[in-house]
Motif scaffolding. Structure first.
Motif, PDB file in Angstrom:
ATOM      1  N   GLN A 129     -21.490 -30.072 -20.126  1.00 21.45           N
ATOM      2  CA  GLN A 129     -20.678 -30.865 -19.202  1.00 21.45           C
ATOM      3  C   GLN A 129     -19.203 -30.623 -19.448  1.00 21.45           C
ATOM      4  O   GLN A 129     -18.380 -30.848 -18.571  1.00 21.45           O
ATOM      5  CB  GLN A 129     -20.983 -32.348 -19.393  1.00 21.45           C
ATOM      6  CG  GLN A 129     -22.089 -32.831 -18.502  1.00 21.45           C
ATOM      7  CD  GLN A 129     -22.212 -34.341 -18.527  1.00 21.45           C
ATOM      8  OE1 GLN A 129     -21.273 -35.070 -18.258  1.00 21.45           O
ATOM      9  NE2 GLN A 129     -23.398 -34.792 -18.890  1.00 21.45           N
ATOM     10  N   SER A 130     -18.882 -30.197 -20.672  1.00 15.92           N
ATOM     11  CA  SER A 130     -17.482 -29.945 -20.992  1.00 15.92           C
ATOM     12  C   SER A 130     -17.140 -28.499 -20.621  1.00 15.92           C
ATOM     13  O   SER A 130     -17.406 -27.567 -21.381  1.00 15.92           O
ATOM     14  CB  SER A 130     -17.247 -30.186 -22.484  1.00 15.92           C
ATOM     15  OG  SER A 130     -16.078 -29.495 -22.886  1.00 15.92           O
ATOM     16  N   ALA A 131     -16.544 -28.335 -19.443  1.00 14.64           N
ATOM     17  CA  ALA A 131     -16.254 -26.985 -18.955  1.00 14.64           C
ATOM     18  C   ALA A 131     -15.324 -26.252 -19.915  1.00 14.64           C
ATOM     19  O   ALA A 131     -15.528 -25.073 -20.217  1.00 14.64           O
ATOM     20  CB  ALA A 131     -15.631 -27.051 -17.565  1.00 14.64           C
ATOM     21  N   ALA A 132     -14.321 -26.964 -20.429  1.00 15.30           N
ATOM     22  CA  ALA A 132     -13.318 -26.306 -21.276  1.00 15.30           C
ATOM     23  C   ALA A 132     -13.988 -25.670 -22.494  1.00 15.30           C
ATOM     24  O   ALA A 132     -13.721 -24.518 -22.850  1.00 15.30           O
ATOM     25  CB  ALA A 132     -12.264 -27.313 -21.709  1.00 15.30           C
ATOM     26  N   ARG A 133     -14.875 -26.428 -23.119  1.00 16.33           N
ATOM     27  CA  ARG A 133     -15.555 -25.905 -24.312  1.00 16.33           C
ATOM     28  C   ARG A 133     -16.451 -24.719 -23.980  1.00 16.33           C
ATOM     29  O   ARG A 133     -16.444 -23.697 -24.649  1.00 16.33           O
ATOM     30  CB  ARG A 133     -16.445 -26.980 -24.910  1.00 16.33           C
ATOM     31  CG  ARG A 133     -15.722 -27.818 -25.862  1.00 16.33           C
ATOM     32  CD  ARG A 133     -16.671 -28.653 -26.693  1.00 16.33           C
ATOM     33  NE  ARG A 133     -15.855 -29.574 -27.444  1.00 16.33           N
ATOM     34  CZ  ARG A 133     -15.079 -29.210 -28.448  1.00 16.33           C
ATOM     35  NH1 ARG A 133     -15.051 -27.959 -28.841  1.00 16.33           N
ATOM     36  NH2 ARG A 133     -14.337 -30.089 -29.076  1.00 16.33           N
ATOM     37  N   ALA A 134     -17.244 -24.891 -22.928  1.00 14.46           N
ATOM     38  CA  ALA A 134     -18.204 -23.840 -22.585  1.00 14.46           C
ATOM     39  C   ALA A 134     -17.479 -22.549 -22.229  1.00 14.46           C
ATOM     40  O   ALA A 134     -17.894 -21.453 -22.619  1.00 14.46           O
ATOM     41  CB  ALA A 134     -19.066 -24.301 -21.414  1.00 14.46           C
ATOM     42  N   LEU A 135     -16.374 -22.689 -21.511  1.00 19.62           N
ATOM     43  CA  LEU A 135     -15.683 -21.500 -21.040  1.00 19.62           C
ATOM     44  C   LEU A 135     -14.987 -20.767 -22.185  1.00 19.62           C
ATOM     45  O   LEU A 135     -14.681 -19.576 -22.073  1.00 19.62           O
ATOM     46  CB  LEU A 135     -14.692 -21.861 -19.928  1.00 19.62           C
ATOM     47  CG  LEU A 135     -15.344 -22.474 -18.683  1.00 19.62           C
ATOM     48  CD1 LEU A 135     -14.316 -22.774 -17.605  1.00 19.62           C
ATOM     49  CD2 LEU A 135     -16.444 -21.580 -18.107  1.00 19.62           C
ATOM     50  N   ALA A 136     -14.779 -21.479 -23.280  1.00 19.34           N
ATOM     51  CA  ALA A 136     -14.182 -20.817 -24.442  1.00 19.34           C
ATOM     52  C   ALA A 136     -15.200 -19.911 -25.136  1.00 19.34           C
ATOM     53  O   ALA A 136     -14.843 -19.031 -25.922  1.00 19.34           O
ATOM     54  CB  ALA A 136     -13.648 -21.861 -25.414  1.00 19.34           C
ATOM     55  N   VAL A 137     -16.472 -20.127 -24.861  1.00 26.33           N
ATOM     56  CA  VAL A 137     -17.542 -19.360 -25.515  1.00 26.33           C
ATOM     57  C   VAL A 137     -18.123 -18.303 -24.574  1.00 26.33           C
ATOM     58  O   VAL A 137     -18.515 -17.217 -24.997  1.00 26.33           O
ATOM     59  CB  VAL A 137     -18.687 -20.311 -25.957  1.00 26.33           C
ATOM     60  CG1 VAL A 137     -19.801 -19.549 -26.631  1.00 26.33           C
ATOM     61  CG2 VAL A 137     -18.161 -21.396 -26.875  1.00 26.33           C
ATOM     62  N   ALA A 138     -18.173 -18.656 -23.281  1.00 28.64           N
ATOM     63  CA  ALA A 138     -18.903 -17.810 -22.334  1.00 28.64           C
ATOM     64  C   ALA A 138     -17.947 -17.087 -21.384  1.00 28.64           C
ATOM     65  O   ALA A 138     -17.110 -17.720 -20.760  1.00 28.64           O
ATOM     66  CB  ALA A 138     -19.874 -18.674 -21.521  1.00 28.64           C
ATOM     67  N   PRO A 139     -18.083 -15.786 -21.236  1.00 20.47           N
ATOM     68  CA  PRO A 139     -17.242 -15.057 -20.289  1.00 20.47           C
ATOM     69  C   PRO A 139     -17.670 -15.241 -18.832  1.00 20.47           C
ATOM     70  O   PRO A 139     -16.921 -14.930 -17.920  1.00 20.47           O
ATOM     71  CB  PRO A 139     -17.395 -13.589 -20.703  1.00 20.47           C
ATOM     72  CG  PRO A 139     -18.536 -13.527 -21.650  1.00 20.47           C
ATOM     73  CD  PRO A 139     -18.923 -14.910 -22.064  1.00 20.47           C
ATOM     74  N   ARG A 140     -18.879 -15.762 -18.642  1.00 18.33           N
ATOM     75  CA  ARG A 140     -19.371 -15.952 -17.268  1.00 18.33           C
ATOM     76  C   ARG A 140     -19.924 -17.369 -17.136  1.00 18.33           C
ATOM     77  O   ARG A 140     -20.474 -17.903 -18.101  1.00 18.33           O
ATOM     78  CB  ARG A 140     -20.486 -14.943 -16.998  1.00 18.33           C
ATOM     79  CG  ARG A 140     -21.171 -15.105 -15.650  1.00 18.33           C
ATOM     80  CD  ARG A 140     -22.320 -14.095 -15.504  1.00 18.33           C
ATOM     81  NE  ARG A 140     -23.315 -14.549 -14.577  1.00 18.33           N
ATOM     82  CZ  ARG A 140     -24.599 -14.222 -14.631  1.00 18.33           C
ATOM     83  NH1 ARG A 140     -25.047 -13.404 -15.590  1.00 18.33           N
ATOM     84  NH2 ARG A 140     -25.449 -14.669 -13.741  1.00 18.33           N
ATOM     85  N   ALA A 141     -19.760 -17.954 -15.970  1.00 16.95           N
ATOM     86  CA  ALA A 141     -20.286 -19.297 -15.753  1.00 16.95           C
ATOM     87  C   ALA A 141     -21.070 -19.363 -14.449  1.00 16.95           C
ATOM     88  O   ALA A 141     -20.763 -18.664 -13.480  1.00 16.95           O
ATOM     89  CB  ALA A 141     -19.152 -20.318 -15.715  1.00 16.95           C
ATOM     90  N   ILE A 142     -22.092 -20.215 -14.480  1.00 23.38           N
ATOM     91  CA  ILE A 142     -22.856 -20.521 -13.271  1.00 23.38           C
ATOM     92  C   ILE A 142     -22.626 -22.008 -12.999  1.00 23.38           C
ATOM     93  O   ILE A 142     -22.755 -22.837 -13.906  1.00 23.38           O
ATOM     94  CB  ILE A 142     -24.353 -20.232 -13.497  1.00 23.38           C
ATOM     95  CG1 ILE A 142     -24.555 -18.726 -13.662  1.00 23.38           C
ATOM     96  CG2 ILE A 142     -25.191 -20.761 -12.337  1.00 23.38           C
ATOM     97  CD1 ILE A 142     -25.928 -18.330 -14.143  1.00 23.38           C
TER      98      ILE A 142
END
Ligand code: ATP
Length: 233
Positions: free
Chosen positions: A192-205
């Protein structure tokens, strides 16, 4: 690149209520992808459908294996590791036993893998003989992640691993996820935390109300698309 995971036209629900509607996506071997969406968007349901924990329709393939007809344990054997929401561990078992029961059948492999998990999480190594209930929330999350790694997954499914953790512990968990990804394991990270996830993943769905509303490199996803996935148009 051929896909490690391929999902086509996946629908799932609970009773009459639909939670996923015609979801299609692919993941390459070794790729890390964030699955973003608000509360109730269907992230957990998607991970559960991959494991066969909720009834689903559509095509699910891991490499050339059709997962649909397989029971959960066979899907795990084919290389799916799962860290459910809420860091489920066996509280009355020692840290080491929690890991060993999740390991491969051959004792030598199992012992090797326990040592690998301990190398990744030195805090767990120090508490190897302690009952899991004595661990902090962050350590339990690490143990839950360690248990998933004991099956030597090719695809690791993580359901909100930072939920309820302090920022410092969440950082530690994400550092471990980055390490696992760097070693070649594909990761699908529901957050749910976009900021955290995007720091780890180069791609998002991006999921909204059970549908994919965005999929691409993080740099190419507009803030607007992310905002819309979370808050609507
Ligand atoms: P969260 O961050 O809250 O876990 P999520 O994106 O993971 O959100 P899901 O838990 O997959 O979303 O929920 C998708 C939809 O399915 C929601 O409308 C939710 O209310 C519904 N749902 C989830 N679990 C159940 C269940 N066991 N029974 C009935 N409906 C459910």
């Amino acid at each position: 690149m051929s896909a490690l995971l391929s999902i086509r036209g996946l629908s799932a629900g609970y009773g009459g209520a639909s939670a996923l509607d015609d979801v299609s996506l692919t993941l390459a071997a070794g790729e890390t992808v964030a699955l973003l969406g608000a509360n109730g968007a269907g992230k957990s349901t998607l991970l559960k459908a991959l494991l066969g924990l909720v009834p689903a329709r559509g095509e699910l393939r891991l490499d050339d294996v059709e997962l649909g007809p397989l029971p959960t344990e066979a899907r795990v054997r084919h290389g799916i590791g799962y860290v459910p929401e809420g860091r489920r561990v066996f509280p009355g078992m020692s840290v080491r036993d929690n890991l060993e029961v999740a390991g491969l059948p051959a004792a030598r492999d199992r012992l090797l893998d326990v040592e690998r998990v301990f190398a990744l999480f030195p805090d767990l190594a120090l508490k190897s003989a302690e009952h899991a209930w004595r661990l902090s929330g962050g350590q339990q999350q690490m143990l839950s992640l360690g248990r998933a790694l004991m099956g030597r997954p090719r695809l690791l499914l993580l359901d909100e691993p930072s939920l309820g953790l302090s920022p410092k512990l969440a950082d530690e968990v994400f550092a471990a996820v980055r390490h696992v990804a760097a070693a070649g394991t594909a990761v699908l990270l529901a957050e749910q935390s976009a900021a955290r996830a995007l720091a780890v993943a180069p791609r998002a769905i991006l999921l909204r109300l059970g549908r994919v509303v965005g999929d691409g490199p993080v740099a190419a996803l507009s803030e607007e698309a992310v905002r819309e996935a979370f808050f609507g148009g």
